[in-house]
Design a protein around this motif. Sequence first.
Motif, short mmCIF file in Angstrom:
data_model
loop_
_atom_site.label_atom_id
_atom_site.label_comp_id
_atom_site.label_asym_id
_atom_site.label_seq_id
_atom_site.Cartn_x
_atom_site.Cartn_y
_atom_site.Cartn_z
N SER A 474 27.58 -75.56 52.16
CA SER A 474 27.49 -74.88 54.68
C SER A 474 28.33 -73.65 53.69
N ILE A 475 28.83 -73.90 52.89
CA ILE A 475 29.98 -72.54 52.82
C ILE A 475 29.36 -71.48 51.71
N ALA A 476 28.34 -71.49 50.93
CA ALA A 476 27.61 -71.09 50.60
C ALA A 476 26.49 -70.09 51.06
N ARG A 477 25.90 -70.74 51.91
CA ARG A 477 25.18 -70.07 53.54
C ARG A 477 26.74 -69.24 53.92
N LEU A 478 27.76 -69.55 54.31
CA LEU A 478 27.96 -68.62 55.30
C LEU A 478 28.36 -67.16 54.07
N TYR A 479 28.97 -67.67 53.62
CA TYR A 479 29.12 -66.39 51.97
C TYR A 479 27.59 -65.58 52.77
N ASP A 480 26.66 -65.76 52.54
CA ASP A 480 25.10 -65.00 52.33
C ASP A 480 24.79 -64.97 53.67
N ALA A 481 25.61 -65.39 54.63
CA ALA A 481 25.46 -64.60 55.92
C ALA A 481 26.14 -63.46 55.65
N GLY A 482 27.91 -63.98 56.14
CA GLY A 482 28.34 -62.15 55.89
C GLY A 482 28.19 -61.65 54.97
N MET A 483 27.47 -61.50 53.67
CA MET A 483 27.41 -60.60 52.53
C MET A 483 26.00 -60.03 52.96
N GLY A 484 24.90 -60.45 54.04
CA GLY A 484 23.95 -60.27 54.53
C GLY A 484 24.19 -59.37 55.89
N MET A 485 25.34 -59.45 56.89
CA MET A 485 25.68 -58.28 58.25
C MET A 485 26.26 -57.28 57.40
N LEU A 486 27.21 -57.39 56.00
CA LEU A 486 27.93 -56.37 56.34
C LEU A 486 26.63 -55.36 55.33
N ILE A 487 25.48 -56.04 55.28
CA ILE A 487 24.63 -54.92 54.01
C ILE A 487 23.49 -54.42 55.67
N PHE A 488 23.24 -55.44 56.08
CA PHE A 488 22.37 -55.29 57.85
C PHE A 488 23.00 -54.05 58.06
N ILE A 489 24.29 -54.53 59.30
CA ILE A 489 24.57 -53.43 59.94
C ILE A 489 24.35 -51.47 59.61
N PRO A 490 24.85 -51.47 58.59
CA PRO A 490 24.35 -49.66 58.33
C PRO A 490 22.83 -50.05 58.29
N ILE A 491 22.37 -51.05 57.75
CA ILE A 491 20.82 -49.95 58.24
C ILE A 491 20.60 -49.96 59.44
N ALA A 492 20.98 -51.01 60.62
CA ALA A 492 20.76 -51.04 62.07
C ALA A 492 21.11 -50.08 62.23
N PHE A 493 22.47 -49.34 62.09
CA PHE A 493 23.81 -48.07 62.87
C PHE A 493 22.67 -46.97 62.31
N PHE A 494 21.75 -47.03 61.26
CA PHE A 494 21.01 -45.32 61.03
C PHE A 494 19.65 -45.47 62.12
N SER A 495 18.99 -46.98 62.31
CA SER A 495 17.51 -46.95 62.73
C SER A 495 17.75 -46.50 64.02
N TRP A 496 19.23 -46.24 64.42
CA TRP A 496 19.15 -45.98 66.22
C TRP A 496 18.65 -44.31 65.90
N PHE A 497 19.04 -43.56 65.02
CA PHE A 497 18.59 -42.55 65.61
C PHE A 497 17.32 -42.32 64.27
N PRO A 498 16.45 -41.62 65.05
CA PRO A 498 15.16 -41.61 64.62
C PRO A 498 14.43 -40.49 63.52
N PHE A 499 15.25 -39.79 63.88
CA PHE A 499 15.90 -38.76 62.18
C PHE A 499 16.27 -38.96 61.41
N ILE A 500 16.87 -40.46 61.44
CA ILE A 500 17.14 -40.98 59.49
C ILE A 500 15.34 -41.91 58.97
N SER A 501 14.50 -41.91 60.27
CA SER A 501 12.68 -42.39 59.33
C SER A 501 12.61 -41.22 59.12
N THR A 502 12.52 -40.20 59.98
CA THR A 502 11.29 -39.60 59.67
C THR A 502 12.33 -38.68 57.98
#
Length: 532
Positions: A474-502
Amino acid sequence: MHYGHPDVFDRVFHITRGGISKASRVINISEDIFSGFNSTLRQGNITHHEYIQVGKGRDVGLNQIALFEGKVAGGNGEQVISRDVYRLGQLFDFFRMMSFYFTTVGYYFCTMLTVLTVYVFLYGRTYLALSGVGDDLQNRAAVTDNTSLSAALNAQFLFQIGIFSAVPMILGFILEQGFFRAVVSFVTMQFQLCTVFFTFSLGTRTHYFGRTILHGGARYQATGRGFVVRHIRFAENYRLYSRSHFVKGMEIVLLLIVYLAYGNSEGSALSYILLSISSWFMALSWLFAPYLFNPSGFEWQKTVEDFRDWTNWLLYRGGIGVKGQESWEAWWDEELAHIRTFSGRVMETILSLRFFIFQYGIVYKLHVQGSNTSLSVYGFSWIVLAVLVILFKVFTFSQKISVNFQLLLRFVQGLSFLLALAGLAIAVVFTDLSIPDIFACILAFLSTGWGILSIAAAWKPLVKKLGLWKSIRSIARLYDAGMGMLIFIPIAFFSWFPFISTFQTRLMFNQAFSRGLEISLILAGNNPNTLL
């Protein structure tokens, strides 16, 4: 021909000398090089002939390249611990031994030493920062007006940036293309993010080579060599690179943050940047390169779909017959399968002890403890960590077990939350505990928790007998969830801007393909389940 490889053998020579087959598909995963070892040990002669290359499928996607490099690095690790290399080492003269080292395992060994040097440097800096030795050296240098130490420490950024490692390549370009074209080629490579790619590959080779030396068990990685210009799901990249790159990248980031907080006593931002820029570059490359080189990696619709797919995979419980692609629990068991021997468990335990350094050093830097350096401060920090673990267990109590006393469970959870919040507020108001102290404790407890998880995973059979495996999972799952969110948040932020994908599409593909991809995205509309 040999296993589909373009290796031509003298049949009579090898049949009369025991054949070319080997007994183990694990140790001899790189079967072509082991056949060369056998021929050389039996006083055979090997020649190399160049032919025009036709019709050979090549790895062109990042995941395919990483799998192939992982297989080759694991094969080199098996070569290091094999009898064949030992016997060759006993027979070669010094100069042929150097040639043999350079053309086989030497490249991977030097790659591993490069990464280990970064770790030694950062942990050494962290020790100087947390122990106070660094401040003492600087104070003595200031009193005696001795600037040689500062000059020596500040000059190493030249080696950190990697300028000297790039000099041979630049000189090779100058010899082949001339000075002006060499400069243009080198600058073009930087715009194409070649440095990011090769830094990421550095981590791939180091992980699989080092893991094979520690535990053995190299295996064949099927790359497929298919059409790879398609979007790779976030969860798939996370499964593939979590332990090889993401965990190590997070560790380097933690070391850099600790050094910034406690080791940069002079307060010079320039000195910190010069000392740490290459380490930051390596950490960020390991964390975000798979998504940077992922087609349509910053497309908003696909980002939303990736998050839904990742959460479903993370929360889905495993079972009999469930594969790692379907469940986090099954994937985690697969990631621990290489730890099988007693010596491997002991080595993993020894390597995991480094994560306890952070808590031991940080607790004595808190404002709340003042100048108290007794061991009781460190002991009290373990009591706080134990309370946090108990609170985690209270809030993650199994719903199936608590079906008969749901109201009582909700009451206990609410009361625990209020008591924890009240205790924290009282500590902040009536003691010297500050907000920076809270964040420092979080850094310390995160590293200690990961160290405990790593040791528990290494001794999985023993932990299961003690009945603690579900809590560890259970603790290991929490660590993976936290690490995944730290990586995913910048990706989601830059995905808001269409020119980044272009911009990413134009960076990865040629102009004609980029236009076709943009048109296909327009035609796809709101449907995220397209190939690209």
